[in-house]
Write a protein that holds these residues in place. Structure first.
Motif, PDB file in Angstrom:
ATOM      1  N   ARG A   1       0.007   7.246  -2.672  1.00 31.65           N
ATOM      2  CA  ARG A   1       1.408   6.804  -2.573  1.00 31.65           C
ATOM      3  C   ARG A   1       2.313   7.724  -3.384  1.00 31.65           C
ATOM      4  O   ARG A   1       3.115   7.280  -4.194  1.00 31.65           O
ATOM      5  CB  ARG A   1       1.549   5.360  -3.043  1.00 31.65           C
ATOM      6  CG  ARG A   1       0.613   4.418  -2.302  1.00 31.65           C
ATOM      7  CD  ARG A   1       1.322   3.362  -1.504  1.00 31.65           C
ATOM      8  NE  ARG A   1       0.398   2.563  -0.726  1.00 31.65           N
ATOM      9  CZ  ARG A   1       0.322   2.571   0.606  1.00 31.65           C
ATOM     10  NH1 ARG A   1       1.110   3.352   1.303  1.00 31.65           N
ATOM     11  NH2 ARG A   1      -0.539   1.819   1.244  1.00 31.65           N
TER      12      ARG A   1
ATOM     13  N   SER B   1       0.317  -3.505   5.016  1.00 32.61           N
ATOM     14  CA  SER B   1       0.326  -2.040   4.937  1.00 32.61           C
ATOM     15  C   SER B   1      -0.416  -1.515   3.726  1.00 32.61           C
ATOM     16  O   SER B   1      -0.307  -0.338   3.406  1.00 32.61           O
ATOM     17  CB  SER B   1       1.753  -1.512   4.865  1.00 32.61           C
ATOM     18  OG  SER B   1       2.546  -2.114   5.816  1.00 32.61           O
ATOM     19  N   ILE B   2      -1.125  -2.358   3.006  1.00 38.53           N
ATOM     20  CA  ILE B   2      -1.898  -1.853   1.871  1.00 38.53           C
ATOM     21  C   ILE B   2      -3.371  -2.212   2.063  1.00 38.53           C
ATOM     22  O   ILE B   2      -3.699  -3.137   2.801  1.00 38.53           O
ATOM     23  CB  ILE B   2      -1.371  -2.395   0.522  1.00 38.53           C
ATOM     24  CG1 ILE B   2      -1.514  -3.903   0.430  1.00 38.53           C
ATOM     25  CG2 ILE B   2       0.065  -1.998   0.302  1.00 38.53           C
ATOM     26  CD1 ILE B   2      -1.135  -4.454  -0.933  1.00 38.53           C
TER      27      ILE B   2
ATOM     28  N   ASN C   1       0.291  -8.080   2.147  1.00 40.20           N
ATOM     29  CA  ASN C   1       1.045  -6.964   2.716  1.00 40.20           C
ATOM     30  C   ASN C   1       0.082  -6.231   3.638  1.00 40.20           C
ATOM     31  O   ASN C   1      -0.922  -5.683   3.188  1.00 40.20           O
ATOM     32  CB  ASN C   1       1.547  -6.078   1.575  1.00 40.20           C
ATOM     33  CG  ASN C   1       2.378  -4.907   2.065  1.00 40.20           C
ATOM     34  OD1 ASN C   1       2.240  -4.481   3.211  1.00 40.20           O
ATOM     35  ND2 ASN C   1       3.217  -4.383   1.193  1.00 40.20           N
TER      36      ASN C   1
HETATM   37  C1  LIG Z   1       3.884  -3.199   1.562  1.00 37.28           C
HETATM   38  O1  LIG Z   1       3.315  -2.028   1.032  1.00 37.28           O
HETATM   39  C2  LIG Z   1       3.987  -0.834   1.424  1.00 37.28           C
HETATM   40  C3  LIG Z   1       3.206   0.341   0.887  1.00 37.28           C
HETATM   41  O2  LIG Z   1       3.046   0.272  -0.486  1.00 37.28           O
HETATM   42  C4  LIG Z   1       5.412  -0.859   0.881  1.00 37.28           C
HETATM   43  O3  LIG Z   1       6.102   0.292   1.311  1.00 37.28           O
HETATM   44  C5  LIG Z   1       6.115  -2.094   1.418  1.00 37.28           C
HETATM   45  O4  LIG Z   1       7.401  -2.182   0.852  1.00 37.28           O
HETATM   46  C6  LIG Z   1       5.319  -3.355   1.081  1.00 37.28           C
HETATM   47  N1  LIG Z   1       5.932  -4.496   1.742  1.00 37.28           N
HETATM   48  C7  LIG Z   1       6.245  -5.593   1.073  1.00 37.28           C
HETATM   49  C8  LIG Z   1       6.843  -6.695   1.881  1.00 37.28           C
HETATM   50  O5  LIG Z   1       6.056  -5.707  -0.129  1.00 37.28           O
END
Ligand SMILES: *[C@@H]1O[C@H](CO)[C@@H](O)[C@H](O)[C@H]1NC(C)=O
Ligand SMILES: *[C@@H]1O[C@H](CO)[C@@H](O)[C@H](O)[C@H]1NC(C)=O
Ligand SMILES: *[C@@H]1O[C@H](CO)[C@@H](O)[C@H](O)[C@H]1NC(C)=O
Ligand SMILES: *[C@@H]1O[C@H](CO)[C@@H](O)[C@H](O)[C@H]1NC(C)=O
Ligand SMILES: *[C@@H]1O[C@H](CO)[C@@H](O)[C@H](O)[C@H]1NC(C)=O
Ligand SMILES: *[C@@H]1O[C@H](CO)[C@@H](O)[C@H](O)[C@H]1NC(C)=O
Ligand SMILES: *[C@@H]1O[C@H](CO)[C@@H](O)[C@H](O)[C@H]1NC(C)=O
Ligand SMILES: *[C@@H]1O[C@H](CO)[C@@H](O)[C@H](O)[C@H]1NC(C)=O
Length: 792
Positions: free
Chosen positions: A209, A333-334, A331
């Motif tokens: 990241r 995306s992680i 989340n």
């Molecule tokens: C989820 O994780 C991604 C990657 O770290 C980040 O960009 C995103 O803001 C996060 N979403 C939330 C809702 O926290």
């Protein structure tokens, strides 16, 4: 005999039948290229010219999502080497790959475009084909030109012949991005792999990241130290690595000499793996940041973690004890690489796993927990923190050690006491409450007699008494100025050494331990263009930083004073710009922690006796931040006029907001004017707007500080304005990085991108709508004219 004959007949029949059956299956003719208007559907595959690779749609069974990808023909696992739509999967089998007459290559589904793979927008005799190197290309056959190629858009794999690196001329940056979850979710994961020049050495760099996580070590003609040899005869794969560098870029490539289906992959754990998935990086699973011989980048170790702590994968579950909790990060995306970081940095965390069954999200266990191992096959795997305990046999060593340490501390405290009493004597009128720093226990060593700058625990601690004496009780005569975080005083130690003492305002609200950690980090950040931190002093609530003393004060003192500015000739100004750029690059890229300054301005650039610039106040914004993980801070620290729009308005900071401030500073150095000072010309423009207007009209030289004599390099001057305008562009992503800035400044022949309209430009566009009295002024030189609008 008869039965044997029957058997043989039967066998022949069977064989014949199976042959004909195969022949009878309607075989789809191999497709090897696409012309405009052609469509590739879910059941078709594009073969490469020599048949080594295949391109087509595939679904991932666990998610039923469909992607377009490239794989080796005959590879039993059909490892996906390139994916056209990693972040935009198709939810059913209706995906189509189309090439239209403009050369646009798209994936569509149900009549809608899912993703535009390539839009060359060119008519001619177009053809899309998969080359035998695994490169999917769109070519203009008449002109024999490649318009687009998949090798320029790598995903997680590198194939022989493919490049990893960058070319500043074409502005290409070939990097790999890991999958979010290995083999099931190709969406962009936490890790990227790039080739970078760090301290003149070429290294492969894995970032998590955006933060540097692992480096390969410097390229040495043979390979990279932390990426073991690919030539070892015992390995399944043998690769010849190759690095090409030029003035405008560099790239890394490899060719395979042994092994089927060769590739190099950035795995979803951030490790580098060869074709069959075997890991080639030395670290096992995770980097912890406590160094070692594995290329993992050392970073600030959280207070609570030890050099031997690590996570182990275990089957079983945590048993609840009182006062414990579980956190969830829901989340999608992680994935695990992110969870590891969350757990590692969270002191009470003892274990983690992914939250969702598809491997995304995080679940984290905090507090005192016991783990019950369950080896039966149906237990789930967790990552459990393992802290090796010291063995019982050595207990007596600890007893002896603690006695020795206690005695040492007593001795030291006595030493400090006598020292302070002596100082009190010397100074006669000291206040009653001067006592040794209350931090003595946590800082354990305060050897003030040592004259050299050898670091004690990497940080030198000065007693409050010494600082009081040095600054003459913080007398107003000694005050040098007021910085963003508190007043600065000049001090002189009894041995004659001069220092600057910054008395931090008490708003930080930080604990002593955190503060100490930050200071140790700040003290480690050393570069010739950064002001050196000598140490600190803590007295009750009061925290002070001791810096080297800069006799020539700050840049604003020179730059904006009609007399002293004459001392800064063009050569000097250019050197100052370059020096600041180098200091900033170091903060952004090469220091142990990535530091975003957030308050770069002329008064934070100090000048040493040779007028070399040194950036001051770095790292402090970080200690004043409330929440480490938040990229948006509620408390906007910064100075108006230097703040990037996204920072000023949303509090979102990044290295690009520093680049913005640097751009403003460059324009100030060129013009000898403050960004906000142009109001006096009765213009609705600030310096940025003014510079932009001049630049657009081709009158860039008008920006020159009148105090600059005619002795300057016109071309270089214009180049600096150009770079300055690139730095203050509205969009943070448009702005160059500091390494780009340095190459742009240093290389006179490099072509620069066209600058877009800067932020905070309140010039013509806005003004025209309401202006009734336009006044046109003539530039005095060059016969250029510039329209200046005057509001009513
Ligand atoms: C989820 O994780 C991604 C990657 O770290 C980040 O960009 C995103 O803001 C996060 N979403 C939330 C809702 O926290
Ligand atoms: C894919 O295209 C081929 C050739 O046009 C056609 O025969 C086949 O039915 C199509 N398959 C699907 C699933 O649409
Ligand atoms: C995928 O599709 C199959 C067959 O249509 C279905 O049985 C399965 O449940 C689906 N899986 C997911 C994760 O949706
Ligand atoms: C597939 O999905 C698309 C959009 O999600 C939809 O328009 C289309 O009708 C679907 N096709 C099938 C065969 O389900
Ligand atoms: C097209 O260009 C490539 C290299 O750029 C060359 O090898 C090839 O022979 C050319 N083809 C034709 C038909 O000119
Ligand atoms: C290329 O991209 C990587 C990752 O995004 C970045 O770290 C690197 O600095 C970039 N290189 C150049 C020359 O822009
Ligand atoms: C960068 O691209 C230019 C233009 O295609 C090319 O001439 C140059 O050799 C490339 N440089 C490197 C280091 O690949
Ligand atoms: C993984 O699972 C989560 C929760 O069920 C869901 O929100 C997410 O979309 C899934 N991701 C993929 C790529 O299927």
């Amino acid at each position: 005999m008869k039965s044997l004959a029957n058997y043989t007949f039967f066998l022949i029949l069977t064989l014949f039948c199976s042959q004909t059956c195969i022949i009878n299956i309607p075989s789809v003719a191999a497709i090897t290229s696409m012309k405009p208007g052609d469509v590739l559907n879910h059941s078709q595959v594009l073969d490469s010219e020599g048949g080594r690779f295949k391109l087509g749609f595939f679904s991932i069974p666990q998610t039923n999502k469909t992607y377009l990808g490239i794989w080796y023909a005959g590879d039993p696992v059909e490892k996906k080497l390139w994916i056209a739509n990693p972040n935009t999967p198709i939810l059913n089998n209706s995906g189509l790959l189309t090439l239209d007459s403009t050369g646009a290559l798209r994936i569509t589904s149900g009549g809608k475009t899912v993703v535009n793979i390539a839009t060359p927008l060119l008519t001619g005799s177009l053809i899309a084909r998969l080359q035998d190197s695994g490169n999917f290309v769109v070519q203009d056959e008449t002109r024999n030109r490649t318009l687009w190629q998949s090798f320029d858009h790598p995903t997680s794999c590198l194939l022989p012949g493919m490049k990893l690196g960058y070319n500043l001329t074409t502005r290409q940056n070939w990097t790999l991005t890991s999958w979010l979850v290995s083999s099931t979710i190709p969406a962009s994961g936490a890790f990227t792999l790039s080739l970078e020049a760090i301290q003149d050495a070429f290294q492969l760099v894995v970032s998590r990241r955006g933060e540097i996580y692992w480096t390969s070590g410097a390229w040495n003609d043979q390979g990279f130290p932390y990426l073991p040899s690919f030539r070892d005869s015992a390995t399944t794969y043998q690769y010849n690595l190759n690095l090409v560098s030029g003035t405008d870029g560099m790239f890394f490539q490899f060719e395979a000499t042994k092994g089927s289906f060769p590739s190099l992959e950035l795995s979803s754990d951030g490790a580098i793996a060869a074709g069959d998935g075997s890991i080639y990086t030395r670290y096992n699973k995770f980097c912890y940041g406590y160094g070692g011989d594995d290329g993992c980048v050392s970073s600030q170790l959280p207070e609570c973690r030890k050099d031997s702590d690590k996570f182990e994968q275990k089957r079983g579950d945590f048993i609840d004890l009182s006062g414990t909790s579980t956190s969830y990060y829901d989340n999608a995306s992680i994935s695990l690489g992110d969870c590891m970081q969350k757990c590692w940095e969270h002191c009470s965390c003892v274990g983690f796993t992914s939250l969702n069954s598809n491997g995304t999200g995080c679940r984290i266990w905090n507090g005192k927990r016991d783990f019950r191992v369950d080896e039966s096959g149906n237990a789930v795997q967790r990552y459990v923190l393992v802290s090796p305990k010291s063995s019982k046999g050595k207990t007596w060593i600890w007893i002896v050690l603690s006695i020795v340490i206690t005695m040492l501390i007593c001795g030291l405290v006595c030493l400090i006491k006598t020292r302070i009493q002596k100082l009190q004597h010397e100074k006669r009128k000291k206040e009653e409450h001067i006592h040794e720093m209350n931090a003595a226990d946590s800082f354990s060593n305060t050897n003030l007699k040592e004259e050299d700058e050898r670091e004690v625990q990497d940080l030198k601690i000065f007693s409050f008494g010494l600082i009081l004496a040095a600054t003459n009780n913080f007398s107003s005569d000694n005050k040098l100025g007021e910085g963003g975080f508190g007043p600065v005083y000049k001090g002189q130690f009894p041995d004659g050494r001069e220092v600057a003492v910054k008395r931090l305002s008490r708003t930080s609200g930080q604990g002593l331990a955190e503060f100490k950690n930050e200071l140790i980090l700040i003290a480690k950040v050393q570069h010739r263009n950064l002001v050196r931190v000598l140490g600190c002093c803590i007295h009750g609530d009061e925290k002070m930083l001791i810096y080297e003393y800069m006799p020539n004060k700050s840049l604003d003192f020179f730059l904006f004073d009609p007399e002293t500015k004459k001392l800064l000739d063009w050569q000097k100004r250019f050197e100052i710009i370059e020096g600041i750029a180098q200091g900033l690059l170091y903060l952004h890229k090469y220091s142990r922690m990535r530091v975003i300054h957030r308050d770069l301005k002329a008064s934070n650039v100090l000048l040493d006796e040779n007028m070399n610039p040194k950036i001051a106040d770095f790292g402090l914004a970080r200690t004043f931040k409330q929440n480490e993980t938040e990229a948006v801070t509620r408390r906007v620290v910064g100075t108006y006029g230097y703040m990037a729009p996204e920072f000023a308005m949303e509090g979102a900071f990044s290295i690009k907001s520093d680049v913005f401030s640097f751009g403003v500073l460059m324009l100030e150095i060129l013009s000898g004017r403050r960004n906000a000072s142009l109001q006096q010309f009765n213009r609705p423009l600030n310096l940025i707007g003014y510079a932009w207007e001049l630049w657009k009209e081709g009158c860039g030289l008008e920006l020159k500080d009148p105090a600059l004599e005619d002795l300057y390099d016109t071309e270089q001057f214009l180049r600096v304005i150009h770079v300055g305008l690139l730095c203050v562009q509205e969009g943070a992503t448009d702005r160059p990085t500091m390494s780009d800035v340095i190459s742009m400044l240093g290389n006179g022949s490099m072509s620069l991108p066209i600058a877009k309209q800067p932020a905070f430009f309140t010039g013509r566009d806005e003004a025209e709508s309401y202006s009734s009295s336009n006044k046109t002024e003539q530039c005095s030189i060059n016969d250029c004219s510039i329209t200046v609008i005057e509001a009513r």
